[in-house]
Design a protein around this motif. Structure first.
Motif, short mmCIF file in Angstrom:
data_model
loop_
_atom_site.label_atom_id
_atom_site.label_comp_id
_atom_site.label_asym_id
_atom_site.label_seq_id
_atom_site.Cartn_x
_atom_site.Cartn_y
_atom_site.Cartn_z
N UNK A 287 -3.83 40.28 24.04
CA UNK A 287 -2.41 40.27 25.62
C UNK A 287 -2.11 38.94 25.25
N UNK A 288 -1.15 38.61 25.82
CA UNK A 288 -0.63 36.96 25.67
C UNK A 288 0.07 37.17 24.40
N UNK A 289 -0.17 36.56 23.40
CA UNK A 289 0.51 36.79 22.01
C UNK A 289 0.16 37.83 21.00
N UNK A 290 0.80 38.68 20.43
CA UNK A 290 0.14 39.56 19.26
C UNK A 290 0.12 38.17 18.18
N UNK A 291 -1.16 38.80 16.87
CA UNK A 291 -1.47 38.34 15.85
C UNK A 291 -0.38 38.45 14.85
N UNK A 292 0.15 38.97 15.57
CA UNK A 292 1.49 39.18 14.41
C UNK A 292 1.95 37.86 14.89
N UNK A 293 2.71 37.82 15.36
CA UNK A 293 3.70 36.24 15.97
C UNK A 293 2.57 35.50 15.69
N UNK A 294 1.14 35.68 15.69
CA UNK A 294 0.18 33.90 15.94
C UNK A 294 -0.03 33.63 14.73
N UNK A 295 -0.33 35.35 13.93
CA UNK A 295 -0.49 34.61 12.04
C UNK A 295 1.26 33.66 11.29
N UNK A 296 2.66 34.55 12.31
CA UNK A 296 3.67 34.01 11.30
C UNK A 296 3.44 32.24 11.83
N UNK A 297 3.51 31.58 13.46
CA UNK A 297 3.54 31.12 13.57
C UNK A 297 2.21 29.62 13.10
N UNK A 298 1.35 30.48 12.31
CA UNK A 298 0.70 29.46 12.02
C UNK A 298 0.57 28.68 10.96
N UNK A 299 0.81 30.01 9.95
CA UNK A 299 1.25 29.51 8.95
C UNK A 299 2.54 28.61 8.92
N UNK A 300 3.38 28.65 9.71
CA UNK A 300 4.65 27.51 9.19
C UNK A 300 3.62 25.76 9.11
N UNK A 301 2.76 25.54 9.71
CA UNK A 301 2.22 24.40 9.45
C UNK A 301 0.54 24.75 9.48
N UNK A 302 0.04 25.54 8.71
CA UNK A 302 -0.87 25.38 8.20
C UNK A 302 -1.44 26.82 6.97
#
Ligand code: CA
Length: 226
Positions: free
Chosen positions: A56-71
């Motif tokens: 819920x809130x934000x799915x794992x796919x989006x989280x993974x993509x966003x995190x890979x932008x900076x980490x």
């Protein structure tokens, strides 16, 4: 102390994972919702992230993509179905590994430890772009492969497959991704063809006295070096 973030909305699963992580003397933080996970990772900088796909809130796919932008924090994705893994691999999200539910928490912790060990032991890239891992050495430009300094006589396709796996040891590559990397003319090749190339690769590495076991097949998904 290794700080593991567990992002999992199923409370029971999250609790079991937390208990196993703490049993390994990891520090564990749990998010049951993905809304603030990316910001949390950016500020708290955990050492490892276990990330469920459906949240819920934000799915794992989006989280993974966003995190890979900076980490480059290691990410282990949890999925509900094996065929989801194939899909995710195709998206090249940059997750380090995938585990399908139901899983044993012991296995998840073992994977966390393996990935952490690997993260602290980066592959050696010399000035000539040699790819090295566990006694294996590939020069993709000169088309040379050696196992513990013994020459391994590979076909161009076998060498390209091996070089592809060597670029990111530990990462699981789908058969499709391997085909894309190994054939520059994008011909249609069946999964079975990839399997037979890998079989030959293993045999040749083994015959040269190398560790052929490092090429691991992941059931229903593809291959990785470990
Ligand atoms: Ca879920």
């Amino acid at each position: 102390m290794t700080h593991v973030l567990i992002v999992e909305d199923e409370v029971k699963i999250a609790d079991v994972l937390r208990a196993y992580c703490e049993g390994e003397t990891f520090q564990a933080t749990v998010h049951h919702d993905g809304t603030h996970t990316v910001e949390w990772i950016a500020t708290q900088k955990p050492d490892f992230v276990v990330l469920d796909l459906m949240l819920p809130g934000k799915d794992g796919l989006t989280i993974c993509r966003e995190v890979r932008q900076f980490s480059n924090v290691p990410i282990l994705m949890l999925t509900a179905r094996v065929d989801e893994i194939d899909c995710l691999l195709g998206l090249e999200l940059g997750a380090d590994d995938y585990v399908c539910k139901p899983f044993s928490p012991r296995e998840v912790v073992a994977r966390i430890k393996t990935i952490m060990r690997r993260a602290s032991m980066p592959i050696v890239k010399t000035e000539t772009n040699l790819l090295k891992f566990d006694g294996l050495c590939v020069d993709p430009e000169k088309f040379i492969c050696t196992a513990n300094d013994v020459a391994v006589d590979l076909t161009p396709v076998e060498l390209r497959i091996l070089a592809h796996l060597l670029h990111q040891p530990g990462r699981v590559f789908s058969r499709d991704a391997i085909i894309q990397a190994a054939y520059d003319d994008h011909r249609i090749v069946s999964d079975r063809t990839v399997d037979s190339h890998v079989k030959n690769l293993r045999r040749k590495i083994d015959e040269a006295g190398g560790n052929a076991e490092m090429i691991r097949s992941i059931y229903g998904v593809g291959y990785k070096l470990e």
